[in-house]
Design a protein around this motif. Sequence first.
Motif, PDB file in Angstrom:
ATOM      1  N   GLU A 176      98.773 -58.997  15.765  1.00 38.59           N
ATOM      2  CA  GLU A 176      98.086 -59.649  14.645  1.00 38.59           C
ATOM      3  C   GLU A 176      96.747 -60.235  15.066  1.00 38.59           C
ATOM      4  N   HIS A 177      96.351 -60.009  16.299  1.00 37.81           N
ATOM      5  CA  HIS A 177      95.145 -60.616  16.879  1.00 37.81           C
ATOM      6  C   HIS A 177      93.876 -60.151  16.163  1.00 37.81           C
ATOM      7  N   SER A 178      92.854 -61.025  16.120  1.00 34.66           N
ATOM      8  CA  SER A 178      91.597 -60.681  15.444  1.00 34.66           C
ATOM      9  C   SER A 178      90.867 -59.525  16.120  1.00 34.66           C
ATOM     10  N   LYS A 179      91.192 -59.244  17.383  1.00 36.97           N
ATOM     11  CA  LYS A 179      90.551 -58.126  18.086  1.00 36.97           C
ATOM     12  C   LYS A 179      91.166 -56.781  17.718  1.00 36.97           C
ATOM     13  N   THR A 180      92.308 -56.809  17.052  1.00 39.17           N
ATOM     14  CA  THR A 180      92.953 -55.556  16.648  1.00 39.17           C
ATOM     15  C   THR A 180      92.336 -55.053  15.348  1.00 39.17           C
ATOM     16  N   VAL A 181      91.827 -53.846  15.407  1.00 42.12           N
ATOM     17  CA  VAL A 181      91.186 -53.247  14.229  1.00 42.12           C
ATOM     18  C   VAL A 181      91.391 -51.739  14.279  1.00 42.12           C
ATOM     19  N   LEU A 182      91.707 -51.152  13.131  1.00 40.42           N
ATOM     20  CA  LEU A 182      91.956 -49.727  13.036  1.00 40.42           C
ATOM     21  C   LEU A 182      90.946 -49.115  12.073  1.00 40.42           C
ATOM     22  N   ARG A 190      99.070 -38.977   4.157  1.00 40.76           N
ATOM     23  CA  ARG A 190     100.529 -38.929   4.077  1.00 40.76           C
ATOM     24  C   ARG A 190     101.164 -40.267   4.444  1.00 40.76           C
ATOM     25  N   LEU A 191     100.429 -41.109   5.159  1.00 35.31           N
ATOM     26  CA  LEU A 191     100.942 -42.430   5.521  1.00 35.31           C
ATOM     27  C   LEU A 191     100.620 -43.487   4.472  1.00 35.31           C
ATOM     28  N   ILE A 192      99.402 -43.471   3.936  1.00 39.24           N
ATOM     29  CA  ILE A 192      98.996 -44.564   3.045  1.00 39.24           C
ATOM     30  C   ILE A 192      98.605 -44.084   1.650  1.00 39.24           C
ATOM     31  N   GLY A 193      98.709 -42.782   1.399  1.00 47.46           N
ATOM     32  CA  GLY A 193      98.370 -42.244   0.090  1.00 47.46           C
ATOM     33  C   GLY A 193      96.970 -41.662   0.057  1.00 47.46           C
ATOM     34  N   VAL A 194      96.766 -40.698  -0.827  1.00 53.45           N
ATOM     35  CA  VAL A 194      95.495 -39.976  -0.906  1.00 53.45           C
ATOM     36  C   VAL A 194      94.339 -40.914  -1.260  1.00 53.45           C
ATOM     37  N   GLN A 195      94.541 -41.736  -2.301  1.00 55.78           N
ATOM     38  CA  GLN A 195      93.436 -42.579  -2.766  1.00 55.78           C
ATOM     39  C   GLN A 195      93.036 -43.614  -1.715  1.00 55.78           C
ATOM     40  N   ASN A 196      94.023 -44.258  -1.108  1.00 57.91           N
ATOM     41  CA  ASN A 196      93.721 -45.241  -0.057  1.00 57.91           C
ATOM     42  C   ASN A 196      93.043 -44.573   1.134  1.00 57.91           C
ATOM     43  N   ALA A 197      93.564 -43.414   1.529  1.00 55.54           N
ATOM     44  CA  ALA A 197      93.017 -42.716   2.704  1.00 55.54           C
ATOM     45  C   ALA A 197      91.571 -42.296   2.468  1.00 55.54           C
ATOM     46  N   LEU A 198      91.288 -41.757   1.289  1.00 54.71           N
ATOM     47  CA  LEU A 198      89.910 -41.341   0.995  1.00 54.71           C
ATOM     48  C   LEU A 198      88.957 -42.531   1.033  1.00 54.71           C
ATOM     49  N   THR A 199      89.403 -43.664   0.526  1.00 52.03           N
ATOM     50  CA  THR A 199      88.565 -44.875   0.560  1.00 52.03           C
ATOM     51  C   THR A 199      88.115 -45.177   1.980  1.00 52.03           C
ATOM     52  N   TYR A 200      89.042 -45.142   2.934  1.00 48.13           N
ATOM     53  CA  TYR A 200      88.714 -45.513   4.319  1.00 48.13           C
ATOM     54  C   TYR A 200      87.995 -44.392   5.066  1.00 48.13           C
ATOM     55  N   MET A 201      88.354 -43.149   4.803  1.00 44.83           N
ATOM     56  CA  MET A 201      87.688 -42.047   5.512  1.00 44.83           C
ATOM     57  C   MET A 201      86.258 -41.833   5.022  1.00 44.83           C
ATOM     58  N   LEU A 202      86.016 -42.074   3.730  1.00 48.37           N
ATOM     59  CA  LEU A 202      84.682 -41.822   3.168  1.00 48.37           C
ATOM     60  C   LEU A 202      83.702 -42.959   3.455  1.00 48.37           C
ATOM     61  N   THR A 203      84.221 -44.117   3.821  1.00 46.09           N
ATOM     62  CA  THR A 203      83.341 -45.258   4.119  1.00 46.09           C
ATOM     63  C   THR A 203      83.324 -45.612   5.599  1.00 46.09           C
ATOM     64  N   GLY A 204      84.384 -45.239   6.326  1.00 48.68           N
ATOM     65  CA  GLY A 204      84.482 -45.632   7.733  1.00 48.68           C
ATOM     66  C   GLY A 204      84.815 -47.103   7.901  1.00 48.68           C
ATOM     67  N   ASN A 234      86.612 -50.718   8.453  1.00 45.80           N
ATOM     68  CA  ASN A 234      87.670 -51.204   9.340  1.00 45.80           C
ATOM     69  C   ASN A 234      88.911 -51.591   8.537  1.00 45.80           C
ATOM     70  N   ILE A 235      90.066 -51.447   9.182  1.00 42.21           N
ATOM     71  CA  ILE A 235      91.334 -51.885   8.591  1.00 42.21           C
ATOM     72  C   ILE A 235      91.934 -52.898   9.566  1.00 42.21           C
ATOM     73  N   TYR A 236      92.083 -54.139   9.114  1.00 42.28           N
ATOM     74  CA  TYR A 236      92.616 -55.190   9.979  1.00 42.28           C
ATOM     75  C   TYR A 236      94.144 -55.217   9.873  1.00 42.28           C
ATOM     76  N   PRO A 237      94.826 -55.855  10.847  1.00 38.62           N
ATOM     77  CA  PRO A 237      96.288 -55.712  10.961  1.00 38.62           C
ATOM     78  C   PRO A 237      97.078 -55.978   9.684  1.00 38.62           C
ATOM     79  N   ARG A 238      96.809 -57.097   9.009  1.00 45.17           N
ATOM     80  CA  ARG A 238      97.585 -57.418   7.801  1.00 45.17           C
ATOM     81  C   ARG A 238      97.434 -56.337   6.736  1.00 45.17           C
TER      82      ARG A 238
END
Length: 707
Positions: free
Chosen positions: A125-131, A152-166, A168-172
Motif C-alpha cells: 500500500e506504500h506511496s512508492k507503489t504505482v502500476l 480481461r482483468l479490469i474490463g475493456v472500458q477501464n483498460a482502454l482508459t489507462y492504456m490510451l492515457t498512460g 498511473n494506477i495507485y494501489p487502492r
Amino acid sequence: MSYLSIEEQENILVVTLDQSDEKVNKLTEELITEFQQLLDQTDPDEIDGIVLISGKENNFIAGADVEMLKNKEAPDEIEDLSQRGNTLLLKLENFPKPVVAAIHGSCMGGGLEVAMACHYRVASEHSKTVLGQPEVKLGLLPGGGGTQRLPRLIGVQNALTYMLTGKNIYPRKAYKLGLVDELTHRDAILTAAKKAVQKINSGNFEREDKRSLAHQLMEGMSPLRKIIYSQARKRAQSNTKGNYPAPDKIIDCVQEGYENGYQAGLRLESKSFGELAATPESNALVNLFFAMQGAKKNPDEEKAKDITKIGVLGAGLMGSGIADVSANNDYRVLLKDQEIEPAAKGKKSIWESLDKKRKKRIISEFERDRIASHVTPTATYDGFENVGLVIEAVFEDLDLKRSIIQEVEQTTPDDYIFASNTSSLPITKIAEAANKPEQVVGMHYFSPVPKMPLLEIITTDQTADWVTATAREVGIQQGKHVIVVNDGPGFYTTRILAPFMNEALMLLEEGISIKELDKHMKQFGFPVGPAALFDEVGIDVAAHITEVLSDLFGERGVNPSRKPTELFEEGYKGRKNKKGFYRYEKKKGKLKKTKPNKEIYQFFGGSGRKSMDAETVQQRMTLAMVNEAAWCLQEDILRNPTDGDLGAVLGLGFPPFLGGPFRYIDREGADTIVQRLEEFEEKHGPRFTPAEILKNYAKAGKKFHSE
C-alpha cells in the motif's frame, strides 16, 4: 551476469529480480532468456508454486529497457522481440502451479505485463507503489500481452482508459479495479505472496469480477462492445488531434482479441508494436524519453554542496509551489513573506495539496503531517543563518530583487547560494548587488510548480561550478528535469516563447478570430492555444517580457507588438482578473474559461474576423519559435540542442511527437525550414530572418542530432 536469485522457502520458489548494475529492474533480453530457462528447468511437481519479488528498494520492474528497443531494427526485430516476450509470458501464465507477483514500488509497462501473466498479484500500500501501461507516451503500445490481459482483468472500458492515457494506477485503485488481488504492508508482501500460493492450491481463491453491472452487460455482447470501441476512438481523436498513431492501434488490438480470440489479439499486438516503433512519432518520443532521463542526472554531482534547508522568499503561487516540491522531497523549508499571514496561507495551500493525496490514499495521514512539518512560515530572517540555498520568488522587479540579495546576505552563511526564480530578468544584473556574484544563479520554475516538470537553471560568466552543480542537484531532488542555459534576456524558454506569442498578436491584427487561432495551434499539437496561454501567463507578465526583450529583438530589426502593454494599461491581465482574451466564470468553486472575449477585438482592428489557412497559421507560429531556438544555440544561450528540445517540450508544450525544435528541424530538413522562413521573411519582414546557424546547416546538409 545473473538477474535472478532463487531460494526455496516452504516448498515455494522465491525468485528475486535484481539487476545489480542498474538502479531499477528493467525487462531486457537477458532477463527474458534467464526467466525462460528458469521455467524450463523447474519441475512443477516438486514445488507448491513460485513467488516473484524484487530485490530493489522501491521498484518491482520499471518497464522494458528502452535502450534495447532503440538498438533494434523496426519493425521486424521489434515485432520478433514482442513475440518472444509473449511466448515467455504465455508459459508463465500456463505454469501448472501458482505464480504470485509480490509488488512493491514501480511496476510499469513490461513490468506490469509480467505481473499480469502471474496468477495472483499482491501489492504494498506504500506511496512508492504505482502500476501502469505508459507505452502510449513513447508512441508505442503494450507489447507483452498488455492489450489482451489488462482488459480481461479490469474490463475493456477501464483498460482502454489507462492504456490510451498512460495514467498511473495507485494501489487502492488497482485493488478496486481488480488489477491486484490483495494489498498489504511493504514488509509483509513476501509472507502474503506465499500465503496466496497455498490459498490458490487449496482451491480457496476465485477472482471477483469488480466491473460495474453496466460494464459487464456492455462488454459481454459484441454489438455493444463495438460502441465502446467507437467511443474510445472518438475520445482519442479529440485528445490527440490525430497526431499520434498509437491510440488507434491499441484499440485495434483490444478489439481483435475480444472479437477473434486471445491468440489473434497477441499476433496483432506484436505486429502493431513493430510498426509503431518504426514511426517518426515514436522515434521523437523515444529520443525525448532519453533526453528526460539525462536531465535527471547531474554530471557534476561530486561538486554539489549538501543542502538540507532551503529558504523560499515570497509565499505566492510560485513560492508556495517551490516550497511544496522541496518539502515533498525531504528538504526543510523556511517560507518567508513580508507578513506572517501570507506565509501561513502558503503553508496551508501545501497542507491542502497533501491532504488531497491522503484522501486519494496515495499517502497516509502520518506522511501528510510529516511532509507538512518540513515547512515553517515566517516573516523574518530568523533561522536563515544555516540555510544553504535561498530561492526568491518575488515580483519581477530588478531593484526589488537586488535589495533582497542585500537583505539576505546579512543573515545567511558565507557559502550560501542565492537563486532567483525570474522568468526574464538577466541574472548578471541581479548578481551585481551581491557580495559574491559567483554564488548567484537563476532557477526558473514553471507554473504550477508541483505539476510542471521543467527547471531551467541560468548561469552567468561568474557563476561558480559548485553553485551550478548544487542548484542542479536540488532541482533533480525536487523531481524536476533540469536544463542549464547561459544568461541573457529571457534566457531560453521565455525568449523562444516571445516570438511565438508575438506572432499570435500579428495574426489577430490580420483578422483571425481567437477561437480559430487557438483551434489551429491545438490541432498542430500544442496543449493550449496562444490566446488562452496569454490569459494563463498573464497579459501583465507578457507586457513586462516584451519590455525586457525589446532591445534584443530591436538589434535584429524586429519591432514586437505593443499590444500586451496597451491591453495591460486598459486593465487586461487575463485569468487573474477575469479580463483577457477569454471570459471566465466560477463553476463549482473553480474559475473556468468560457468563451472568447469579443470586446478585445477593438485593439485588433475591430470585430470583423476572417478565416485563415490552418497550415499557414501553424507554420508562422511554430517557425517563429523554432527559429528563435536556433538563434539561442547560435548565441550560446543554449549549451546543446537536446536541452533546447527538452525546454520547449516540457516548459512550453511544443508538440512532444515532433520531439522539440531541433528534432523538428532535422525531421523537416534545415533547407526546408530555411526556405519557409525566407518566404515568410519576404511577406512579413525581418522577424522571420533565418538564424545564420540554420543557413549553415542547410548548406552543409547537417542535422542537429546525430541519431
